[in-house]
Write a protein that holds these residues in place. Structure first.
Motif, PDB file in Angstrom:
ATOM      1  N   PHE A   1     -10.429 -42.746  73.075  1.00 15.53           N
ATOM      2  CA  PHE A   1     -10.293 -44.074  73.648  1.00 15.53           C
ATOM      3  C   PHE A   1      -9.933 -45.107  72.575  1.00 15.53           C
ATOM      4  O   PHE A   1      -9.141 -46.022  72.809  1.00 15.53           O
TER       5      PHE A   1
ATOM      6  N   HIS B   1     -17.305 -37.252  71.877  1.00 12.41           N
ATOM      7  CA  HIS B   1     -15.999 -36.602  71.972  1.00 12.41           C
ATOM      8  C   HIS B   1     -14.962 -37.553  72.560  1.00 12.41           C
ATOM      9  O   HIS B   1     -13.829 -37.647  72.088  1.00 12.41           O
ATOM     10  N   TYR B   2     -15.351 -38.265  73.609  1.00 10.06           N
ATOM     11  CA  TYR B   2     -14.391 -39.064  74.372  1.00 10.06           C
ATOM     12  C   TYR B   2     -14.044 -40.392  73.704  1.00 10.06           C
ATOM     13  O   TYR B   2     -12.900 -40.827  73.704  1.00 10.06           O
TER      14      TYR B   2
ATOM     15  N   MET C   1     -17.315 -41.138  83.123  1.00 10.01           N
ATOM     16  CA  MET C   1     -16.586 -40.418  82.071  1.00 10.01           C
ATOM     17  C   MET C   1     -16.104 -39.087  82.636  1.00 10.01           C
ATOM     18  O   MET C   1     -16.860 -38.376  83.266  1.00 10.01           O
TER      19      MET C   1
ATOM     20  N   LEU D   1     -15.500 -32.761  80.420  1.00 11.72           N
ATOM     21  CA  LEU D   1     -14.648 -32.049  79.473  1.00 11.72           C
ATOM     22  C   LEU D   1     -14.079 -30.811  80.148  1.00 11.72           C
ATOM     23  O   LEU D   1     -14.773 -30.132  80.915  1.00 11.72           O
TER      24      LEU D   1
ATOM     25  N   GLU E   1     -20.695 -35.799  74.927  1.00  6.96           N
ATOM     26  CA  GLU E   1     -19.453 -36.183  75.595  1.00  6.96           C
ATOM     27  C   GLU E   1     -18.965 -37.546  75.119  1.00  6.96           C
ATOM     28  O   GLU E   1     -17.778 -37.759  74.914  1.00  6.96           O
TER      29      GLU E   1
ATOM     30  N   GLU F   1      -6.420 -30.824  75.508  1.00  3.58           N
ATOM     31  CA  GLU F   1      -6.178 -31.663  74.336  1.00  3.58           C
ATOM     32  C   GLU F   1      -4.698 -31.764  74.011  1.00  3.58           C
ATOM     33  O   GLU F   1      -4.224 -32.793  73.549  1.00  3.58           O
TER      34      GLU F   1
ATOM     35  N   ILE G   1      -8.781 -36.430  82.757  1.00  8.66           N
ATOM     36  CA  ILE G   1      -8.750 -37.026  81.415  1.00  8.66           C
ATOM     37  C   ILE G   1      -7.446 -37.770  81.181  1.00  8.66           C
ATOM     38  O   ILE G   1      -7.431 -38.905  80.713  1.00  8.66           O
TER      39      ILE G   1
ATOM     40  N   GLU H   1      -7.457 -40.909  83.205  1.00  6.52           N
ATOM     41  CA  GLU H   1      -8.384 -41.896  82.661  1.00  6.52           C
ATOM     42  C   GLU H   1      -7.737 -42.630  81.477  1.00  6.52           C
ATOM     43  O   GLU H   1      -7.790 -43.854  81.385  1.00  6.52           O
TER      44      GLU H   1
END
Lengths: 437, 437
Positions: free
Chosen positions: B177, B172-173, A1, A4, B169, A12, B14, B17
């Motif tokens: 997704f 949050h992630y 993962m 952050l 995390e 974001e 991010i 990903e």
């Protein structure tokens, strides 16, 4: 993962922007609608004046979509149906970008560094009087690295509307965006292939149901609708969604013919009244294919399949079919006027026009003058007058579509887009359109 | 345009990903394959032991896919074909997550805070002996905010394989997704609807070509292949891709029947030799539908359409068809053994099994014992022996598929999954499978 980001607001923004574009593209079903949205998005972030998308087809780059705010006086324009492709080699900027998988930024097309690996071709500028300055060209690649196509955007604008070079941020952000676009484009190509496969299934039984015929009817319907919606002041969001749907839904107008028996479907002579009555049920069979789904596209596909033989004056069929879920024994009273769904009123005209302007076993293609006369005569009886007006006012787009989707007929059997009478009509109404748009 | 993050490395992680997952999902065509990949991805980041996906269908949450590394001894398992749904209300955790569009994190299902708005239902644990601890449940929503379904993942693991609460995390992630997943899921649903619509077109002409029949043949083929590939040690990436394709391709095995005339297709009696010879061309008509595309899925669809009537011993048809692009006047010498593409060898068995175990106008469904006897007898003559072995060793999965996709027959006309002889056979081979897997 992934970890952050310590500055969560900023990361974001980027993540949300990409998710939003991805999702926005996912709402669209049709390839042309997706290319239009991709170009709009790519141009928006840099306020670019123009843009073109080429897609890879049989190892070449096929011209697939275009925007040009300066040159195109109406958003309904024939240029998107231009029919050409170019080799994927270093002879052109888009060919170089595709072949080398490189982003190419040019600050001024007429003042390029001597060591630039590409050359600007001014042919388009010379032909149209356009002045190309800044150019950003980048390949549309999947994350596996295969090239789906190329996007070229032209003339970034500053706050005063002056052409300026593309910014560093644009050069960084747009390739990320292209990967997202590649997913949507590949999906739309697959959807179109699946639709054309349904048409091929119908074609196995009725050879007049060709891929070229349905692509023309889909494109005519989409562009007639677009002009109708401009005339009526339909909000842009609604216009784009309806146009996306009607192109696909109109392609599927006759799939119900698969349910008609060979004896009737393949009869080489005129149908007798009983046979014609049976043939009319292809509308109901088609509509039944779309009853189980709740999507707006399917709802429109069902409406068009069911009602593309309705007439404005109420002399068409199949009228009110009370329950599509049961076995339908007879057709009800026909609808008339605006009770007929708009998409069906539009497809009715597109389908008749295509039948008249195409060769059939029992007739040659009619000359354009004769077709236009008949359609004008039938305005207000067979056809919705507003739909006829929109159709006639985009005659240049209609002929571009007809030239793009041909059945590989010998040259002398193709309808002649230069027909003089038609050209005159087109010029008359082009004047009206430009003043209205 | 979003500003660039001052710490570019992290935000790129991010963004990349999300783009990567999006693109990975875009490679898959079939809904089950996408749900499998979504669950795998969601579980991977938290090393969760189990997970379930429910999709919204007619206002309820329909159970649609499941993983459970502890309980399921083989990756070919009948649980993914379980057939139930639950209301979208506060009586269940997934119902609550969907109804309130909220992520719900539970650290220990058996020690929940008194003020928790949801209650854990231990029925599954009691039935199976499983011990649920941490649960993370979140809705799959589009960015427009509509709920497509719910993902529930269970028992996050630490480095020692102990169940632990889900991390901040992960909370949050995973919702980010889920938005990406929603796009892929909606696309797959549309693809499946388009495929089923092709089947409906065929069904308009041949009522035995029902949606339930082709969904069974697709699912049998996918699971037979999966077991075959496990037996052969096929690498997982290749296994997943082939399984994704064969489910769709096998559904389309008979679409070429649309090209057969009514006189033959609808003849209520046995076909005479000439008629049978004509009927055999449905394989060629079907294959022709897939010749214009370069995708691997289409290539497999063409192979299956063309060769699902080949026999292992070479007594089938249509053999080598030298040029699918021209007009085919006659069929060539049949293929035999491994010269017949694997997908066609598998679909041949799935199709025959489904015909035997279904009611036809001319016969009742055969009892399972008789079907199994015949298939065993025909192993090595009609059918590939390795394919037969894989089929027999997943008998529990086969019956779960048969129960899931039924034609709404009255209860007493359905095949009986509890048939004793079949059960015994299944138990025999289940023992072998577990020891091999």
């Amino acid at each position: 993962m992934p970890e952050l980001c310590p500055c969560p607001k900023v990361h974001e923004d980027i993540v949300n922007e990409i998710i939003r574009v991805n999702d926005e593209l996912a709402q669209l079903k049709d390839l042309d609608a997706i290319l239009d949205r991709v170009l709009t998005r790519a141009r928006k972030v840099t306020r670019a004046d123009a843009g073109t998308i080429y897609l890879v087809e049989d190892g070449r780059l096929r011209f697939s979509y275009v925007h040009n705010d300066t040159l195109f006086t109406s958003s309904v324009n024939k240029e998107v149906y231009a029919n050409f492709s170019m080799p994927m080699n270093d002879d052109s900027i888009v060919g170089y970008a595709a072949g080398h998988r490189e982003l190419i930024a040019i600050d001024d097309a007429y003042d390029m560094p001597a060591d630039s690996p590409v050359r600007f071709n001014p042919a388009f500028d010379i032909k149209t009087g356009y002045r190309t300055r800044s150019i950003l060209t980048f390949p549309i690649t999947t994350s596996q690295g295969s090239v789906v196509g190329v996007i070229q955007i032209i003339n970034a604008k500053d706050d005063n509307g002056e052409s300026v070079p593309f910014s560093e941020e644009a050069r960084h952000y747009l390739p990320l965006f292209a990967t997202t676009a590649s997913v949507a484009i590949e999906r739309a190509i697959m959807t179109r292939e699946l639709i054309l496969r349904m048409i091929q299934m119908a074609e196995l039984r009725d050879p007049s149901e060709t891929g070229a015929h349905v692509q023309r009817v889909g494109a005519y319907s989409a562009e007639i609708y677009h002009q109708w919606a401009l005339n009526k002041g339909v909000p842009e969001h609604e216009l784009k969604k309806f146009k996306d749907h009607i192109r696909i839904a109109a392609m599927l107008h006759d799939v119900g013919k698969v349910g008609i028996s060979d004896a009737i479907l393949k009869k080489p002579a005129k149908l007798d009244p009983d046979e014609f009555a049976t043939m009319q049920f292809h509308t109901v069979f088609g509509a039944k294919l779309f009853t189980n789904s709740t999507s707006e596209l399917d709802a429109m596909s069902g409406e068009i399949a069911l009602r593309h033989h309705e007439k404005w004056n109420g002399n068409g069929y199949p009228g009110r079919v009370s329950d599509l879920h049961g076995t339908v024994k007879s057709l009800g009273q026909p609808l008339s006027g605006k009770a007929i769904p708009l998409a069906a009123r539009i497809c009715a005209l597109a389908d008749v026009f295509d039948a008249l302007s195409s060769r059939r076993t029992y007739k040659p293609p009619w000359p354009d003058e004769k077709i236009i006369t008949v359609i004008k005569e039938d305005s207000g009886t067979h056809f919705d007058p507003d739909v006829v007006e929109s159709f006639l006012s985009i005659w240049d787009v209609v002929t571009a579509i007809r030239e793009k989707f041909t059945e590989n007929l010998p040259e002398d059997e193709r309808p002649n887009p230069q027909d003089d009478a038609a050209k005159k009509v087109a010029e008359d109404i082009e004047r009206k359109r430009v003043s209205k748009d």
